[in-house]
Design a protein around this motif. Structure first.
Motif, PDB file in Angstrom:
ATOM      1  N   SER A  55       0.859  -1.189   0.000  1.00 49.49           N
ATOM      2  CA  SER A  55       0.000   0.000   0.000  1.00 49.49           C
ATOM      3  C   SER A  55       0.888   1.229   0.000  1.00 49.49           C
ATOM      4  O   SER A  55       1.930   1.264   0.671  1.00 49.49           O
ATOM      5  N   GLY A  56       0.470   2.227  -0.733  1.00 51.17           N
ATOM      6  CA  GLY A  56       1.258   3.436  -0.827  1.00 51.17           C
ATOM      7  C   GLY A  56       0.630   4.430  -1.769  1.00 51.17           C
ATOM      8  O   GLY A  56      -0.487   4.241  -2.280  1.00 51.17           O
ATOM      9  N   LEU A  57       1.363   5.488  -2.003  1.00 45.13           N
ATOM     10  CA  LEU A  57       0.872   6.540  -2.889  1.00 45.13           C
ATOM     11  C   LEU A  57       1.104   6.184  -4.354  1.00 45.13           C
ATOM     12  O   LEU A  57       0.318   6.551  -5.235  1.00 45.13           O
ATOM     13  N   ARG A  58       2.218   5.450  -4.632  1.00 40.46           N
ATOM     14  CA  ARG A  58       2.559   5.112  -6.018  1.00 40.46           C
ATOM     15  C   ARG A  58       3.194   3.731  -6.052  1.00 40.46           C
ATOM     16  O   ARG A  58       3.942   3.350  -5.136  1.00 40.46           O
ATOM     17  N   TRP A  59       2.976   3.021  -7.133  1.00 40.16           N
ATOM     18  CA  TRP A  59       3.427   1.634  -7.260  1.00 40.16           C
ATOM     19  C   TRP A  59       3.998   1.442  -8.663  1.00 40.16           C
ATOM     20  O   TRP A  59       3.402   1.850  -9.655  1.00 40.16           O
ATOM     21  N   THR A  60       5.180   0.808  -8.764  1.00 37.76           N
ATOM     22  CA  THR A  60       5.790   0.543 -10.066  1.00 37.76           C
ATOM     23  C   THR A  60       6.135  -0.932 -10.170  1.00 37.76           C
ATOM     24  O   THR A  60       6.577  -1.552  -9.203  1.00 37.76           O
ATOM     25  N   ARG A  61       5.938  -1.479 -11.365  1.00 37.93           N
ATOM     26  CA  ARG A  61       6.297  -2.868 -11.652  1.00 37.93           C
ATOM     27  C   ARG A  61       7.281  -2.870 -12.811  1.00 37.93           C
ATOM     28  O   ARG A  61       7.005  -2.310 -13.887  1.00 37.93           O
ATOM     29  N   SER A  62       8.433  -3.496 -12.603  1.00 33.51           N
ATOM     30  CA  SER A  62       9.481  -3.587 -13.627  1.00 33.51           C
ATOM     31  C   SER A  62       9.547  -5.014 -14.143  1.00 33.51           C
ATOM     32  O   SER A  62       9.609  -5.967 -13.339  1.00 33.51           O
ATOM     33  N   VAL A  63       9.561  -5.156 -15.457  1.00 34.40           N
ATOM     34  CA  VAL A  63       9.583  -6.474 -16.093  1.00 34.40           C
ATOM     35  C   VAL A  63      10.688  -6.490 -17.144  1.00 34.40           C
ATOM     36  O   VAL A  63      10.793  -5.565 -17.964  1.00 34.40           O
TER      37      VAL A  63
ATOM     38  N   SER B  98      16.623  -7.220 -20.895  1.00 37.64           N
ATOM     39  CA  SER B  98      16.116  -6.011 -21.543  1.00 37.64           C
ATOM     40  C   SER B  98      14.656  -5.831 -21.155  1.00 37.64           C
ATOM     41  O   SER B  98      13.894  -6.813 -21.116  1.00 37.64           O
ATOM     42  N   SER B  99      14.271  -4.586 -20.884  1.00 36.22           N
ATOM     43  CA  SER B  99      12.887  -4.301 -20.485  1.00 36.22           C
ATOM     44  C   SER B  99      11.960  -4.136 -21.677  1.00 36.22           C
ATOM     45  O   SER B  99      10.760  -3.913 -21.511  1.00 36.22           O
ATOM     46  N   THR B 100      12.485  -4.221 -22.889  1.00 39.91           N
ATOM     47  CA  THR B 100      11.681  -4.130 -24.104  1.00 39.91           C
ATOM     48  C   THR B 100      12.003  -5.314 -25.005  1.00 39.91           C
ATOM     49  O   THR B 100      13.094  -5.904 -24.931  1.00 39.91           O
ATOM     50  N   ALA B 101      11.072  -5.642 -25.872  1.00 35.36           N
ATOM     51  CA  ALA B 101      11.281  -6.740 -26.810  1.00 35.36           C
ATOM     52  C   ALA B 101      12.296  -6.335 -27.867  1.00 35.36           C
ATOM     53  O   ALA B 101      12.224  -5.243 -28.426  1.00 35.36           O
TER      54      ALA B 101
END
Length: 395
Positions: A14-22, A55-58
């Motif tokens: 829980s928080g003000l902002r959340w990020t997901r890195s793939v 790499s975070s992009t294809a």
């Protein structure tokens, strides 16, 4: 605050902002360049290497310089096969001081902390990579991240996931308020806008001092960068001059390198006043009380340099004119020259008998060159006044 969750992966926060890195483990291409000079010309050679990495992009292998990656074949999964992608989420309606905080401002909070996923189910490797769906059973927890395979046996298509959340409960913002809404402060001089948001309770004085220090550093960074770019630009413009001697055998390279040094020195000398004038012009726009005096000083200095140059040029021209006059002075044909007697004795007059005694400007007149006012008397000497004796020989 807002509750965030990845139900299938047992990740909650829980928080003000959340990020997901793939990221995905894929074939990657790296280009290397090597530049050398041959006979004054620059040649650049490119080489390509291939390796597996995250790499975070294809990454499409069809765009590689070598589509086989130097290993016979190489193929990366397409972007449509990714089960999840990177994402940023923000609480729906955060407020500060009872006023709604815009989403773009809330995303500026930099107190992000890693989120550790919950317990995992027994690991069962996915048959295909990447897995069509990520679960607690086909992922491994290593540190604060999830992997679809062990880091010691990674293959193309393996996935890596991590999460961060801003759990701050208070923030301080420096902005403007308009119609009960927090908005960016607009400068009255230009279209410049500003807002500053910090996590926690921070005084306005501390925020302003921190930003002032940051702006001072950026100001000098841009000044130095602009000055260096100006020097490099002028040096590149004059670069062909230094490249010409390098075509000569033996000492051509040395002469070219020496000219390059002089070109850089000249570029520095030219760039310095230009950079000062540009800085002064910027001061005129933002701080006229400082910029205008600086421009006046610069104008006086430029005028002084021009005046000194013109004065030296005028002196040089006058000196050359005098030397030319002295060289060209001499008797002109058909023009009577002034007469300067070289010998006198009392009231008697005797012209010089040795031609070498005449001055460069004096040539004794011949009988046909006497002025109309002068005619040598032809009477005997006894008829002349006792103090005067005419010349006895013609000259």
């Amino acid at each position: 605050l807002r509750a965030f969750a990845e139900p299938g992966l047992n990740v909650t926060a829980s928080g003000l902002r959340w990020t997901r890195s793939v990221s995905m483990y894929q074939w990657l291409e790296t280009r290397h360049s090597k530049t050398k000079k041959v006979n004054g010309k620059t040649h650049t050679t490119y080489t390509y290497t291939y390796a597996k990495g995250w790499s975070s992009t294809a990454v499409s292998t069809t765009a590689f310089h070598d589509s086989t990656c130097g290993h016979g074949s190489c193929t990366n999964p397409p972007a449509s096969s990714w089960p999840l992608t990177g994402q940023t989420l923000t609480a729906a309606a955060p407020t500060i001081g009872g006023l709604p905080l815009p989403t773009d401002m809330a995303e500026e909070l930099d107190d992000m902390k890693s989120v550790t996923p919950g317990p995992r189910a027994p690991y069962v490797a996915s048959v295909t990579l990447p897995p069509p769906t990520l679960t607690t059973s086909n992922t491994l927890l290593i540190g604060d991240a999830l992997y679809t395979s062990s880091t010691s046996s990674l293959a193309v298509g393996d996935m890596m996931l991590s999460w961060k959340v801003s759990s701050t409960t208070s923030a301080t913002i420096l902005a403007a308020v308009k119609d009960h809404t927090i908005v960016k402060w607009q400068s009255g001089v230009s279209d410049y806008s500003l807002y500053i948001i910090k996590a926690g309770n921070v005084s306005a004085i501390d925020i302003i001092e921190e930003e002032r220090s940051s702006n001072t550093m950026l100001k000098w960074l841009f000044r130095v960068l602009g000055y260096v770019m100006m020097i490099v630009g002028l040096a590149l413009i004059a670069g062909p001059i230094a490249a010409l001697p390098k075509a000569l055998p033996f000492c051509g390279e040395c002469i070219g390198d020496l000219l390059e040094v002089f070109i850089v020195i000249g570029a520095c000398l030219v760039s310095t006043p230009i950079a000062l004038i540009v800085i002064a012009c910027a001061w005129v726009f933002y701080r006229p009380s400082i910029g205008i005096p600086l421009l006046c000083v610069a104008a006086v200095l430029v005028a002084a340099v021009i005046w000194m140059h013109l004065r030296n040029r005028k002196k040089h021209s006058v000196k050359e004119g005098k030397e030319e006059l002295m060289v060209d002075a001499g008797p002109q044909p058909g023009v009577q020259q002034p007469y300067y007697p070289q010998q006198q004795s009392g009231s008697q007059y005797y012209p010089p008998q040795d031609p070498s005694q005449y001055s460069p400007q004096y040539f004794p007149p011949q009988e046909s060159q006497y002025s109309p006012q002068y005619h040598p008397p032809q009477q005997p000497p006894s008829q002349y006044p006792p103090q005067y004796y005419p010349p006895q020989q013609a000259y």
